[in-house]
Design a protein around this motif. Sequence first.
Motif, PDB file in Angstrom:
ATOM      1  N   MET A  22       2.408   3.728  16.079  1.00  0.00           N
ATOM      2  CA  MET A  22       3.104   4.914  15.639  1.00  0.00           C
ATOM      3  C   MET A  22       4.103   5.319  16.718  1.00  0.00           C
ATOM      4  N   MET A  23       5.252   5.747  16.320  1.00  0.00           N
ATOM      5  CA  MET A  23       6.280   6.161  17.264  1.00  0.00           C
ATOM      6  C   MET A  23       5.890   7.504  17.880  1.00  0.00           C
ATOM      7  N   ASP A  24       6.335   7.740  19.127  1.00  0.00           N
ATOM      8  CA  ASP A  24       6.004   8.988  19.812  1.00  0.00           C
ATOM      9  C   ASP A  24       6.618  10.195  19.121  1.00  0.00           C
ATOM     10  N   ASN A  25       7.867  10.087  18.725  1.00  0.00           N
ATOM     11  CA  ASN A  25       8.564  11.194  18.071  1.00  0.00           C
ATOM     12  C   ASN A  25       8.353  11.067  16.565  1.00  0.00           C
ATOM     13  N   ASN A  26       7.589  11.996  15.987  1.00  0.00           N
ATOM     14  CA  ASN A  26       7.230  11.894  14.572  1.00  0.00           C
ATOM     15  C   ASN A  26       8.136  12.770  13.711  1.00  0.00           C
ATOM     16  N   PRO A  27       9.088  12.169  13.006  1.00  0.00           N
ATOM     17  CA  PRO A  27      10.025  12.948  12.197  1.00  0.00           C
ATOM     18  C   PRO A  27       9.450  13.422  10.862  1.00  0.00           C
ATOM     19  N   PHE A  28       8.230  13.014  10.526  1.00  0.00           N
ATOM     20  CA  PHE A  28       7.662  13.320   9.216  1.00  0.00           C
ATOM     21  C   PHE A  28       6.876  14.631   9.178  1.00  0.00           C
ATOM     22  N   ILE A  29       6.422  15.110  10.328  1.00  0.00           N
ATOM     23  CA  ILE A  29       5.586  16.316  10.349  1.00  0.00           C
ATOM     24  C   ILE A  29       6.343  17.480   9.719  1.00  0.00           C
ATOM     25  N   GLY A  30       5.696  18.132   8.747  1.00  0.00           N
ATOM     26  CA  GLY A  30       6.296  19.268   8.067  1.00  0.00           C
ATOM     27  C   GLY A  30       5.969  19.253   6.587  1.00  0.00           C
ATOM     28  N   ALA A  31       6.707  20.064   5.857  1.00  0.00           N
ATOM     29  CA  ALA A  31       6.538  20.162   4.403  1.00  0.00           C
ATOM     30  C   ALA A  31       7.784  19.606   3.731  1.00  0.00           C
ATOM     31  N   TRP A  32       7.580  18.884   2.629  1.00  0.00           N
ATOM     32  CA  TRP A  32       8.653  18.203   1.917  1.00  0.00           C
ATOM     33  C   TRP A  32       8.544  18.505   0.427  1.00  0.00           C
ATOM     34  N   GLN A  33       9.692  18.717  -0.215  1.00  0.00           N
ATOM     35  CA  GLN A  33       9.757  18.969  -1.660  1.00  0.00           C
ATOM     36  C   GLN A  33      10.457  17.780  -2.314  1.00  0.00           C
ATOM     37  N   LEU A  34       9.878  17.275  -3.394  1.00  0.00           N
ATOM     38  CA  LEU A  34      10.491  16.162  -4.110  1.00  0.00           C
ATOM     39  C   LEU A  34      11.795  16.607  -4.762  1.00  0.00           C
ATOM     40  N   VAL A  35      12.860  15.845  -4.541  1.00  0.00           N
ATOM     41  CA  VAL A  35      14.179  16.138  -5.095  1.00  0.00           C
ATOM     42  C   VAL A  35      14.448  15.278  -6.324  1.00  0.00           C
ATOM     43  N   SER A  36      14.110  13.993  -6.230  1.00  0.00           N
ATOM     44  CA  SER A  36      14.332  13.069  -7.347  1.00  0.00           C
ATOM     45  C   SER A  36      13.501  11.821  -7.129  1.00  0.00           C
ATOM     46  N   GLY A  37      13.386  11.038  -8.184  1.00  0.00           N
ATOM     47  CA  GLY A  37      12.650   9.788  -8.043  1.00  0.00           C
ATOM     48  C   GLY A  37      12.651   8.980  -9.317  1.00  0.00           C
ATOM     49  N   GLU A  38      12.137   7.775  -9.156  1.00  0.00           N
ATOM     50  CA  GLU A  38      11.961   6.872 -10.282  1.00  0.00           C
ATOM     51  C   GLU A  38      10.856   5.892  -9.911  1.00  0.00           C
ATOM     52  N   CYS A  39      10.145   5.423 -10.921  1.00  0.00           N
ATOM     53  CA  CYS A  39       9.118   4.422 -10.668  1.00  0.00           C
ATOM     54  C   CYS A  39       8.952   3.540 -11.894  1.00  0.00           C
ATOM     55  N   GLY A  40       8.444   2.366 -11.651  1.00  0.00           N
ATOM     56  CA  GLY A  40       8.154   1.413 -12.706  1.00  0.00           C
ATOM     57  C   GLY A  40       7.400   0.252 -12.118  1.00  0.00           C
ATOM     58  N   GLU A  41       6.097   0.248 -12.294  1.00  0.00           N
ATOM     59  CA  GLU A  41       5.272  -0.841 -11.779  1.00  0.00           C
ATOM     60  C   GLU A  41       5.663  -2.141 -12.484  1.00  0.00           C
ATOM     61  N   PRO A  42       5.316  -3.281 -11.887  1.00  0.00           N
ATOM     62  CA  PRO A  42       5.655  -4.564 -12.530  1.00  0.00           C
ATOM     63  C   PRO A  42       5.182  -4.585 -13.985  1.00  0.00           C
ATOM     64  N   GLY A  43       6.068  -5.031 -14.855  1.00  0.00           N
ATOM     65  CA  GLY A  43       5.760  -5.093 -16.273  1.00  0.00           C
ATOM     66  C   GLY A  43       6.048  -3.805 -17.018  1.00  0.00           C
ATOM     67  N   GLN A  44       6.483  -2.758 -16.306  1.00  0.00           N
ATOM     68  CA  GLN A  44       6.801  -1.475 -16.930  1.00  0.00           C
ATOM     69  C   GLN A  44       8.289  -1.190 -16.806  1.00  0.00           C
ATOM     70  N   THR A  45       8.785  -0.365 -17.717  1.00  0.00           N
ATOM     71  CA  THR A  45      10.163   0.096 -17.642  1.00  0.00           C
ATOM     72  C   THR A  45      10.272   1.133 -16.531  1.00  0.00           C
ATOM     73  N   VAL A  46      11.362   1.125 -15.790  1.00  0.00           N
ATOM     74  CA  VAL A  46      11.585   2.119 -14.748  1.00  0.00           C
ATOM     75  C   VAL A  46      11.781   3.476 -15.401  1.00  0.00           C
ATOM     76  N   GLU A  47      11.027   4.459 -14.942  1.00  0.00           N
ATOM     77  CA  GLU A  47      11.094   5.813 -15.473  1.00  0.00           C
ATOM     78  C   GLU A  47      11.714   6.739 -14.427  1.00  0.00           C
ATOM     79  N   ILE A  48      12.784   7.415 -14.814  1.00  0.00           N
ATOM     80  CA  ILE A  48      13.423   8.387 -13.923  1.00  0.00           C
ATOM     81  C   ILE A  48      12.683   9.706 -14.065  1.00  0.00           C
ATOM     82  N   TYR A  49      12.311  10.310 -12.938  1.00  0.00           N
ATOM     83  CA  TYR A  49      11.557  11.552 -12.969  1.00  0.00           C
ATOM     84  C   TYR A  49      12.370  12.669 -13.621  1.00  0.00           C
ATOM     85  N   ASP A  50      11.736  13.426 -14.494  1.00  0.00           N
ATOM     86  CA  ASP A  50      12.345  14.607 -15.099  1.00  0.00           C
ATOM     87  C   ASP A  50      12.079  15.784 -14.161  1.00  0.00           C
TER      88      ASP A  50
END
Length: 117
Positions: free
Chosen positions: A1-29
């Motif tokens: 792990m790196m010494d300087n951790n840029p991930f610490i904090g709270a994050w809000q999802l802005v956008s996304g998409e997913c599609g596991e193998p064999g599935q159609t990619v779904e854009i998040y509503d």
Amino acid sequence: MMDNNPFIGAWQLVSGECGEPGQTVEIYDMNALSSRKVITERHFTFLTLKDGAFYASASGTYTFDAERYTESPDMASYGAMVGQSYVFQFQLIDDLWHNRRFEGERQVEYEIWRRVG
């Protein structure tokens, strides 16, 4: 792990998409979906609501290096997630965190999170 951790904090999802193998990619509503991820020095937790009701959650440990961020849930609303490792290629640009996850050569998930705390 790196010494300087840029991930610490709270994050809000802005956008996304997913599609596991064999599935159609779904854009998040994003009108229906809301998700927040909180990261401490060693742990992550996320909670996702869909249409204002509980949809999914997970919590566990994570690691990262210069290119990869890996979540290892030890608690999850979808039991199949427990014991798995989810490896993301990431890019941090200002207050935006871009995550891409691949299965082989195929991108199966892409999310953008905004730092909110």
